[in-house]
Design a protein around this motif. Structure first.
Motif, PDB file in Angstrom:
ATOM      1  N   ALA A   1      -4.700   5.044   1.027  1.00  0.00           N
ATOM      2  CA  ALA A   1      -3.543   4.435   0.355  1.00  0.00           C
ATOM      3  C   ALA A   1      -3.992   3.786  -0.959  1.00  0.00           C
ATOM      4  N   GLU A   2      -3.002   3.619  -1.836  1.00  0.00           N
ATOM      5  CA  GLU A   2      -3.294   2.882  -3.074  1.00  0.00           C
ATOM      6  C   GLU A   2      -2.679   1.500  -2.924  1.00  0.00           C
ATOM      7  N   LEU A   3      -3.480   0.482  -3.190  1.00  0.00           N
ATOM      8  CA  LEU A   3      -2.946  -0.881  -3.102  1.00  0.00           C
ATOM      9  C   LEU A   3      -2.212  -1.222  -4.400  1.00  0.00           C
ATOM     10  N   LEU A   4      -1.002  -1.676  -4.242  1.00  0.00           N
ATOM     11  CA  LEU A   4      -0.193  -2.006  -5.420  1.00  0.00           C
ATOM     12  C   LEU A   4       0.368  -3.419  -5.260  1.00  0.00           C
ATOM     13  N   LEU A   5       0.314  -4.159  -6.346  1.00  0.00           N
ATOM     14  CA  LEU A   5       0.749  -5.555  -6.268  1.00  0.00           C
ATOM     15  C   LEU A   5       2.269  -5.664  -6.296  1.00  0.00           C
ATOM     16  N   ARG A   6       2.755  -6.665  -5.621  1.00  0.00           N
ATOM     17  CA  ARG A   6       4.184  -6.974  -5.680  1.00  0.00           C
ATOM     18  C   ARG A   6       4.315  -8.476  -5.892  1.00  0.00           C
ATOM     19  N   TRP A   7       5.346  -8.838  -6.669  1.00  0.00           N
ATOM     20  CA  TRP A   7       5.563 -10.275  -6.927  1.00  0.00           C
ATOM     21  C   TRP A   7       7.001 -10.594  -6.594  1.00  0.00           C
TER      22      TRP A   7
ATOM     23  N   MET B   1      -9.751   8.690 -11.577  1.00  0.00           N
ATOM     24  CA  MET B   1      -9.218   8.535 -12.958  1.00  0.00           C
ATOM     25  C   MET B   1      -7.695   8.593 -12.882  1.00  0.00           C
ATOM     26  N   ASP B   2      -7.071   7.432 -13.181  1.00  0.00           N
ATOM     27  CA  ASP B   2      -5.622   7.287 -13.060  1.00  0.00           C
ATOM     28  C   ASP B   2      -4.898   7.873 -14.277  1.00  0.00           C
ATOM     29  N   ASP B   3      -3.646   8.226 -14.106  1.00  0.00           N
ATOM     30  CA  ASP B   3      -2.777   8.692 -15.210  1.00  0.00           C
ATOM     31  C   ASP B   3      -3.424   9.808 -16.018  1.00  0.00           C
TER      32      ASP B   3
ATOM     33  N   ALA C   1      -2.047  14.206  -6.669  1.00  0.00           N
ATOM     34  CA  ALA C   1      -0.820  14.290  -7.475  1.00  0.00           C
ATOM     35  C   ALA C   1       0.012  13.068  -7.136  1.00  0.00           C
ATOM     36  N   GLU C   2       0.333  12.271  -8.134  1.00  0.00           N
ATOM     37  CA  GLU C   2       1.132  11.059  -7.846  1.00  0.00           C
ATOM     38  C   GLU C   2       2.563  11.222  -8.331  1.00  0.00           C
ATOM     39  N   GLY C   3       3.446  10.501  -7.654  1.00  0.00           N
ATOM     40  CA  GLY C   3       4.860  10.577  -8.032  1.00  0.00           C
ATOM     41  C   GLY C   3       5.556  11.787  -7.444  1.00  0.00           C
ATOM     42  N   VAL C   4       5.027  12.288  -6.313  1.00  0.00           N
ATOM     43  CA  VAL C   4       5.671  13.453  -5.688  1.00  0.00           C
ATOM     44  C   VAL C   4       6.918  12.958  -4.949  1.00  0.00           C
ATOM     45  N   GLU C   5       8.060  13.469  -5.338  1.00  0.00           N
ATOM     46  CA  GLU C   5       9.310  12.974  -4.763  1.00  0.00           C
ATOM     47  C   GLU C   5      10.068  14.069  -4.021  1.00  0.00           C
ATOM     48  N   THR C   6       9.800  15.336  -4.391  1.00  0.00           N
ATOM     49  CA  THR C   6      10.615  16.404  -3.796  1.00  0.00           C
ATOM     50  C   THR C   6       9.736  17.443  -3.104  1.00  0.00           C
TER      51      THR C   6
ATOM     52  N   ASP D   1      -0.937  12.457 -13.675  1.00  0.00           N
ATOM     53  CA  ASP D   1       0.099  11.452 -13.962  1.00  0.00           C
ATOM     54  C   ASP D   1       1.474  11.949 -13.512  1.00  0.00           C
ATOM     55  N   GLN D   2       2.231  10.990 -12.990  1.00  0.00           N
ATOM     56  CA  GLN D   2       3.534  11.369 -12.420  1.00  0.00           C
ATOM     57  C   GLN D   2       4.507  11.924 -13.470  1.00  0.00           C
ATOM     58  N   SER D   3       4.251  11.652 -14.757  1.00  0.00           N
ATOM     59  CA  SER D   3       5.149  12.183 -15.792  1.00  0.00           C
ATOM     60  C   SER D   3       5.094  13.718 -15.820  1.00  0.00           C
TER      61      SER D   3
ATOM     62  N   GLY E   1       3.449   9.764  -3.215  1.00  0.00           N
ATOM     63  CA  GLY E   1       4.785   9.706  -3.824  1.00  0.00           C
ATOM     64  C   GLY E   1       5.804   9.263  -2.794  1.00  0.00           C
ATOM     65  N   PHE E   2       7.002   9.033  -3.324  1.00  0.00           N
ATOM     66  CA  PHE E   2       8.060   8.541  -2.443  1.00  0.00           C
ATOM     67  C   PHE E   2       8.368   9.532  -1.325  1.00  0.00           C
ATOM     68  N   LEU E   3       8.012  10.839  -1.547  1.00  0.00           N
ATOM     69  CA  LEU E   3       8.268  11.857  -0.520  1.00  0.00           C
ATOM     70  C   LEU E   3       7.531  11.494   0.777  1.00  0.00           C
TER      71      LEU E   3
ATOM     72  N   ALA F   1       0.856  -1.191   0.000  1.00  0.00           N
ATOM     73  CA  ALA F   1       0.000   0.000   0.000  1.00  0.00           C
ATOM     74  C   ALA F   1       0.891   1.240   0.000  1.00  0.00           C
ATOM     75  N   GLN F   2       0.548   2.211  -0.809  1.00  0.00           N
ATOM     76  CA  GLN F   2       1.332   3.456  -0.833  1.00  0.00           C
ATOM     77  C   GLN F   2       0.470   4.583  -0.253  1.00  0.00           C
ATOM     78  N   PRO F   3       1.018   5.282   0.704  1.00  0.00           N
ATOM     79  CA  PRO F   3       0.228   6.312   1.403  1.00  0.00           C
ATOM     80  C   PRO F   3      -0.207   7.457   0.486  1.00  0.00           C
TER      81      PRO F   3
HETATM   82  N1  LIG Z   1      -4.663  -3.609 -12.491  1.00  0.00           N
HETATM   83  C1  LIG Z   1      -3.763  -3.479 -11.539  1.00  0.00           C
HETATM   84  N2  LIG Z   1      -2.660  -2.751 -11.771  1.00  0.00           N
HETATM   85  C2  LIG Z   1      -1.742  -2.654 -10.813  1.00  0.00           C
HETATM   86  C3  LIG Z   1      -1.897  -3.271  -9.579  1.00  0.00           C
HETATM   87  N3  LIG Z   1      -0.804  -3.001  -8.857  1.00  0.00           N
HETATM   88  C4  LIG Z   1      -0.028  -2.224  -9.570  1.00  0.00           C
HETATM   89  N4  LIG Z   1      -0.569  -1.983 -10.748  1.00  0.00           N
HETATM   90  C5  LIG Z   1      -0.102  -1.177 -11.850  1.00  0.00           C
HETATM   91  O1  LIG Z   1       1.185  -1.500 -12.149  1.00  0.00           O
HETATM   92  C6  LIG Z   1       1.852  -0.353 -12.632  1.00  0.00           C
HETATM   93  C7  LIG Z   1       3.182  -0.211 -11.915  1.00  0.00           C
HETATM   94  O2  LIG Z   1       2.977  -0.108 -10.536  1.00  0.00           O
HETATM   95  P1  LIG Z   1       4.147   0.107  -9.556  1.00  0.00           P
HETATM   96  O3  LIG Z   1       5.399  -0.402 -10.069  1.00  0.00           O
HETATM   97  O4  LIG Z   1       3.636  -0.357  -8.239  1.00  0.00           O
HETATM   98  O5  LIG Z   1       4.297   1.659  -9.550  1.00  0.00           O
HETATM   99  C8  LIG Z   1       3.440   2.448  -8.754  1.00  0.00           C
HETATM  100  C9  LIG Z   1       4.225   3.188  -7.719  1.00  0.00           C
HETATM  101  O6  LIG Z   1       5.164   2.403  -7.097  1.00  0.00           O
HETATM  102  C10 LIG Z   1       4.797   4.288  -8.519  1.00  0.00           C
HETATM  103  N5  LIG Z   1       5.105   5.465  -7.666  1.00  0.00           N
HETATM  104  C11 LIG Z   1       4.432   5.995  -6.668  1.00  0.00           C
HETATM  105  N6  LIG Z   1       5.064   7.099  -6.183  1.00  0.00           N
HETATM  106  C12 LIG Z   1       6.146   7.262  -6.961  1.00  0.00           C
HETATM  107  C13 LIG Z   1       7.174   8.203  -6.985  1.00  0.00           C
HETATM  108  O7  LIG Z   1       7.210   9.142  -6.199  1.00  0.00           O
HETATM  109  N7  LIG Z   1       8.117   8.036  -7.901  1.00  0.00           N
HETATM  110  C14 LIG Z   1       8.095   7.015  -8.809  1.00  0.00           C
HETATM  111  N8  LIG Z   1       9.058   6.931  -9.687  1.00  0.00           N
HETATM  112  N9  LIG Z   1       7.142   6.094  -8.786  1.00  0.00           N
HETATM  113  C15 LIG Z   1       6.179   6.212  -7.912  1.00  0.00           C
HETATM  114  O8  LIG Z   1       3.772   4.683  -9.367  1.00  0.00           O
HETATM  115  C16 LIG Z   1       2.923   3.560  -9.656  1.00  0.00           C
HETATM  116  C17 LIG Z   1       1.551   3.904  -9.281  1.00  0.00           C
HETATM  117  O9  LIG Z   1       0.874   3.876 -10.419  1.00  0.00           O
HETATM  118  P2  LIG Z   1      -0.661   4.282 -10.575  1.00  0.00           P
HETATM  119  O10 LIG Z   1      -1.420   2.998 -10.509  1.00  0.00           O
HETATM  120  O11 LIG Z   1      -0.736   4.880 -11.915  1.00  0.00           O
HETATM  121  O12 LIG Z   1      -0.979   5.151  -9.505  1.00  0.00           O
HETATM  122  C18 LIG Z   1       0.993   0.835 -12.356  1.00  0.00           C
HETATM  123  O13 LIG Z   1       0.410   1.268 -13.525  1.00  0.00           O
HETATM  124  C19 LIG Z   1      -0.035   0.276 -11.468  1.00  0.00           C
HETATM  125  O14 LIG Z   1      -1.310   0.875 -11.719  1.00  0.00           O
HETATM  126  C20 LIG Z   1      -3.077  -4.031  -9.346  1.00  0.00           C
HETATM  127  O15 LIG Z   1      -3.336  -4.595  -8.284  1.00  0.00           O
HETATM  128  N10 LIG Z   1      -3.985  -4.120 -10.370  1.00  0.00           N
END
Ligand SMILES: Nc1nc2c(ncn2[C@@H]2O[C@H](COP(=O)(O)O[C@H]3[C@@H](O)[C@H](n4cnc5c(=O)[nH]c(N)nc54)O[C@@H]3COP(=O)(O)O)[C@@H](O)[C@H]2O)c(=O)[nH]1
Length: 787
Positions: A566-572, A688-690, A745-750, A712-714, A767-769, A553-555
Motif C-alpha cells: 500500500a501507499e501511505l497517504l496523509l489526511r488532515w 519513482m513517482d509521477d 500504474a496509479e489512478g486506475v479507475e476502470t 503518472d495517473q494523468s 487506484g480507486f478500482l 493507506a491505498q492498496p
Molecule cells: N511528501 C508527502 N506527500 C504526500 C503524503 N501524502 C500524500 N502526499 C502527496 O499529496 C498529493 C495528493 O495526495 P492525495 O490527495 O492523497 O492523492 C493520492 C491518491 O488519493 C490519488 N489517487 C489514487 N488512486 C486514484 C484514482 O484512481 N483516481 C484519482 N483521481 N486519484 C487517485 O493519487 C494520489 C497519489 O499520489 P502519488 O503520491 O503520486 O502516488 C500526492 O502527490 C501525494 O504524493 C506524505 O505523507 N508525504
C-alpha cells in the motif's frame, strides 16, 4: 583821486595781463613747465616794460606805476624764475628811464622781489601746485591772504622806496603824498585780484582733482581689466561672455578644453549650437526668465556637444550684465565640467537600479516604474498588466552546465523579452530566473486589455521556448525550456503595489501548478485560495500535535488482484474546515519546513506498521510506500534518520519503499544518487513517482538504484481514449521491462484501464478500482478479503 586816475593806464594792462595769463594756462594747460614759464616770463616782462613806459609821474624823475603789482603777480603765478626775469627787466628799464627816483624805483622792485620770494619760500608755486600750506604758516594758509600779504608788501616796498629819495629832492613829501596812497591802491588791487584768483584757483584745484580722479579711475579700470583678464584666462572653470542672441563673444581657454574646440572655432558658434539639443529648451526657458528680470541668475546641469561629437556634462551658472539703461548687454556663463561626477552617479545608479547581469531594471527600479505606471493608468483610464515570469527548469541548466551557461541563458532571455514588448514597456529581472514585464496602455475595456496582455504573454512564452545554443567543452549544445507566466491587470492607482505583485505571484503559482509552460491570470478565486492558504499554513503548525493528521493507506495489487502492499497517504481533518487535501497542505508544509517533522512521523508510522506486520504472517509480505518530499530528502540528516528509525522499530527495510518525484533527482543528481545508494545498502527500495511528467526522465534512469516506477495517473486517465497517452504508457512499460524495473500504474479507475495495462504487461496496480486510501486498520481487513 588824481593818483588813481594816473595809475589807470598801468592798472588796465595788469588786468589784461591777468587775462593773458589765464589764456596761456587755458591754451597750453598740459604744456611742459619750461615753455609755460618762458611764456609767462615774456608776458610779465612785457607788462613790466609797458607799465614803466607809461607811468604816472608824481614828480620829475619819480614815477608811480604798477611794477610792484606786476612783479608780485609774476612771482606768485610764475615762480621765482619768472619773477626774477620780470624784476631784472623792470630794474634795467627803470635805470634807463633815470631821474631822481631811479635808484629808489630799482630798490623798491628788489625789495618787492625779495619780500615776495620770502613769503613764498614755503611753497614755490602754491597756487598751481595745490599743495596745502604748512600748518606753521597759518597766516598764509589761504591764497587770498597770501595775495593780501604780497600786495601789502609790494605797496609798502614801493612806498618805502620813495624814502630813498633824499629830502632835498622831496623824498619825504613824495612818500607822504603818494606812497601811502600807492600802498592803499596796491593793497586794494591785490585784494580784488586775490579774490578773482581764488575763484580761479579753486577751479584749478577742482580740475586738477578731477584730472587726478580721472587718472585714478583709468588706472583702477586698467587694473581691474587686467585682473579680470588674468582671472578669466586662468579660471579652473570655463567662462564665456555670451551676447543676448547667443553668440559667444569671448571664451576662456578652459572652455575651449572642455568643448574640444579652439578659440576661433568656438567664438564662431552660438551657445545654442554647442548645447545638446535635448537640453536646449530648459536652458532657453531660464534665459527668458533672466531677460525678463524674473531671476538674477540661474544654475543648470546640462549637456554640451564637444567638437568631436561626444557629450560633456556641465554645471552652468549664468548671470546677465545690463547696460546702464537696463538693456541686456551680455550673459556671463561659468561652465564647470562635471562629466566625471555624472559618470560616477550613473555608475552608482546603475548599481542601485540595474541588474548587473542582464542590464535590465532591478526590483527597486521595477517598483518605481510600476508606481508611475499606476499613476499613468489612473490618468489615462487605460488598463495595464504585470506579467510575472518564471523559467521552468532553469536550475537544471545551471547545475548541469555551469553558471556561465546559466548566465548567458538569462542574458539571452532578457534580450528576447525586450524584443517582445514595446520600448515604453518595462522588462525587469527580480532575481534568479524570475522576470517581470509591465505592460501599459493596453485598453480602456478590461476584456480587451486582458486579451492584449494574453497575446503578449503568449508571444513571450513562445520566445522563451526557442532553443538556446551554447558551447560546452568545444561542442555545440542546445537547451530548450519553457516559462510559467502569471498575469495581473491593473487599472488606476487604486491597487497597492504589494497586492498587485502578490496577485501576479498567485497567478504564476497557478500557472506552475497547472503543469508549467503556461500562463494564468489572477482572479478573485486565487485571492480566496491565498487566504485559505494562509489559514491552513497557520493551522498546519499545530495539526500534528493536535492529532488532526491521519495516515491512510491505498492498496496496490498484482496482476491477479492480490494485495501486495500500500501507499501511505496523509489526511488532515480540521475540526472547522473539514477534510483538507494533501495536495493543498503538503506544498505548504514544504514551504514552511513542517514537512520535516510530518515526514518523520509518517516514516516512523510506516516502520512501526511494517515491524508489526512482520510479526503477523498474513501481512508479513506486504510492502509500504511512503512519499518523500524534496526538502525532507535534501535534509542533511535524512539517511541517518531513516537508519535510526529502522533500528528503533525493527522494521524489515526490504518492505519499505521510498517514493520520490523526478524533481528530487533534477534538483541535485549527485546528492540524490549518493543518498539512494546509502539507503539502498540498508536494504530499502525506491519507487519513482509521477513518472513521465518530468524533464528528460530517461536520461538518469540507469544512474539511479531504482526498483520501481509509477506511471503518472494523468496518462492512465485517458490512455484508453487518447492514442498519445496510450503510446506513452506502452513505451514506459516496455522501457521498464528492458531496464528490469517494476511498474505500478496509479489512478486506475476502470476495468478498461486495467485491461489495457494488463494486456501490455503491467505488474502492479493502484487506484480507486481496487480501493480508495483508507485507515490502516481497514486496509488490514481489506487484505483478508483480497488475499
Ligand atoms: N511528501 C508527502 N506527500 C504526500 C503524503 N501524502 C500524500 N502526499 C502527496 O499529496 C498529493 C495528493 O495526495 P492525495 O490527495 O492523497 O492523492 C493520492 C491518491 O488519493 C490519488 N489517487 C489514487 N488512486 C486514484 C484514482 O484512481 N483516481 C484519482 N483521481 N486519484 C487517485 O493519487 C494520489 C497519489 O499520489 P502519488 O503520491 O503520486 O502516488 C500526492 O502527490 C501525494 O504524493 C506524505 O505523507 N508525504
Amino acid at each position: 583821486m588824481a593818483v588813481l586816475l594816473g595809475l589807470l593806464p598801468t592798472l588796465l594792462p595788469i588786468l589784461g595781463l591777468f587775462g593773458l595769463y589765464v589764456a596761456v594756462l587755458a591754451v597750453i594747460p598740459g604744456a611742459r613747465l619750461r615753455w609755460r614759464n618762458v611764456a609767462l616770463a615774456l608776458i610779465f616782462t612785457g607788462a613790466m616794460l609797458y607799465t614803466l613806459a607809461y607811468p604816472f609821474a608824481v614828480a620829475p624823475g619819480v614815477f608811480l606805476d604798477a611794477r610792484g603789482a606786476i612783479l608780485a603777480v609774476a612771482i606768485l603765478f610764475g615762480g621765482p624764475w619768472v619773477g626774477g626775469i620780470t624784476a631784472l627787466a623792470g630794474c634795467l628799464y627803470r635805470l634807463q628811464l633815470g631821474g631822481v627816483g631811479a635808484v629808489a624805483g630799482v630798490c623798491g622792485l628788489m625789495l618787492n622781489l625779495l619780500g615776495t620770494l620770502w613769503l613764498l619760500r614755503y611753497q614755490s608755486r602754491p597756487l598751481l601746485a595745490a599743495q596745502p600750506f604748512p600748518a606753521s604758516m597759518p597766516l598764509v594758509a589761504h591764497p587770498l591772504r597770501l595775495g593780501l600779504l604780497v600786495g601789502c608788501w609790494a605797496g609798502l616796498a614801493e612806498a618805502l622806496s620813495l624814502l630813498l629819495i633824499p629830502p632835498w629832492q622831496q623824498g619825504w613829501r613824495l612818500f607822504v603824498d603818494s606812497g601811502l596812497t600807492l600802498a592803499g591802491v596796491q593793497l586794494l588791487g591785490f585784494f580784488v585780484m586775490g579774490s578773482l584768483l581764488w575763484t580761479y584757483h579753486q577751479r584749478q584745484l577742482l580740475e586738477l582733482a578731477l584730472r587726478r580722479a580721472e587718472l585714478d579711475l583709468l588706472l583702477a579700470r586698467q587694473e581691474r581689466d587686467e585682473r579680470f583678464e588674468v582671472i578669466f584666462e586662468q579660471a579652473a572653470v570655463g567662462i564665456a561672455l555670451v551676447a543676448p542672441d547667443g553668440s559667444l563673444l569671448k571664451v576662456n581657454g578652459k572652455l575651449c578644453d572642455i568643448l574640444g574646440l579652439d578659440r576661433a572655432e568656438l567664438v564662431a558658434r552660438t551657445f545654442q549650437a554647442v548645447t545638446y539639443p535635448e537640453d536646449l529648451d530648459a536652458d532657453l526657458a531660464r534665459v527668458a526668465q533672466l531677460l525678463a528680470g524674473e531671476i538674477d541668475t540661474y544654475q543648470l546641469e546640462k549637456r554640451y556637444l564637444r567638437g568631436d561629437g561626444a557629450l560633456v556634462w556641465a554645471n552652468l551658472t549664468v548671470s546677465l550684465v545690463r547696460h546702464g539703461n537696463g538693456r541686456p548687454h551680455y550673459f556671463i556663463s561659468f561652465i564647470e565640467d562635471i562629466s566625471e561626477r555624472k559618470a560616477y552617479q550613473q555608475q552608482i545608479s546603475t548599481l542601485a537600479f540595474q541588474d548587473v547581469l542582464t542590464e535590465l531594471p532591478n526590483r527597486r527600479l521595477f517598483l518605481d516604474r510600476l508606481r508611475y505606471a499606476l499613476v499613468r493608468s489612473e490618468r489615462s483610464a487605460l488598463y495595464g498588466a504585470i506579467l510575472l515570469l518564471d523559467l521552468d527548469h532553469f536550475k537544471t541548466l545551471n547545475d548541469t552546465q555551469g553558471h556561465d551557461v546559466g548566465d548567458s541563458f538569462l542574458q539571452c532571455i532578457a534580450l528576447r523579452l525586450r524584443e517582445c514588448v514595446r520600448a515604453e514597456d518595462t522588462v525587469a529581472r527580480l532575481g534568479g530566473d524570475e522576470f517581470v514585464v509591465i505592460l501599459e496602455g493596453l485598453a480602456k475595456d478590461e476584456a480587451k486589455a486582458a486579451s492584449r496582455a494574453e497575446q503578449l504573454a503568449e508571444q513571450i512564452r513562445l520566445a522563451v521556448g526557442l532553443p538556446f545554443s551554447f558551447e560546452r567543452k568545444d561542442s555545440p549544445r542546445v537547451f530548450q525550456t519553457t516559462a510559467s507566466i502569471g498575469i495581473s491587470l491593473f487599472h488606476g492607482d487604486h491597487a497597492a503595489l504589494d497586492d498587485l505583485l502578490k496577485h501576479a505571484d498567485l497567478a504564476l503559482y497557478d500557472a506552475k501548478a497547472a503543469g508549467r509552460n503556461t500562463l494564468c491570470f489572477y482572479n478573485i478565486e486565487m485571492q480566496y485560495a491565498l487566504e485559505i492558504r494562509a489559514v491552513i499554513q497557520n493551522a498546519l503548525y499545530h495539526a500534528q500535535e493536535l492529532n488532526e493528521l491521519l495516515i491512510y493507506a491505498q492498496p496496490q495489487v498484482d496482476r491477479g488482484g492480490r494485495l501486495v502492499g500500500a501507499e501511505l497517504l496523509l489526511r488532515w481533518h480540521h475540526p472547522k474546515v473539514g477534510w483538507i487535501s494533501p495536495s493543498q497542505f503538503i506544498p505548504l508544509a514544504e514551504e514552511t519546513g513542517t514537512i520535516l517533522s510530518i515526514g518523520q512521523w509518517v516514516l516512523r508510522s510506516a516502520c512501526q506498521t511494517l515491524a508489526r506486520w512482520a510479526r503477523q504472517p498474513q501481512h508479513a509480505a506486504l510492502t509500504l510506500s511512503i512519499n518523500v518530499s524534496i526538502r525532507q530528502f535534501r535534509h542533511a540528516g535524512f539517511v541517518d534518520e531513516v537508519r535510526a528509525i529502522l533500528a528503533e522499530t525493527g522494521a524489515p527495510p526490504a518492505r519499505l519503499k521510498l517514493e520520490f518525484t523526478e524533481s528530487i533527482v533534477i534538483d541535485n543528481v549527485d546528492d540524490t544518487v549518493r543518498k539512494m545508494n546509502q539507503l539502498r545498502q540498508m536494504g530499502i527500495r525506491f519507487s519513482m513517482d509521477d513518472f513521465g511528467t518530468g524533464y528528460s526522465s530517461l536520461s538518469y534512469l540507469k544512474k539511479l538504484p531504482l526498483d520501481q516506477i509509477k506511471i503518472d495517473q494523468s496518462f492512465i486517465r485517458d490512455m484508453t481514449s487518447d492514442a498519445d497517452d496510450a503510446a506513452i504508457v506502452t513505451a514506459i512499460l516496455s522501457i521498464s521491462r528492458s531496464l528490469s524495473l517494476q511498474v505500478v500504474a496509479e489512478g486506475v479507475e476502470t476495468e478498461a484501464q486495467q485491461q489495457f495495462l494488463y494486456d501490455h504487461g503491467c505488474e502492479l496496480y493502484q487506484g480507486f478500482l481496487y480501493g480508495r486510501p483508507m485507515p490502516l486498520a481497514e486496509l488490514e481487513q481489506f487484505h483478508q478479503h483480497v488475499r
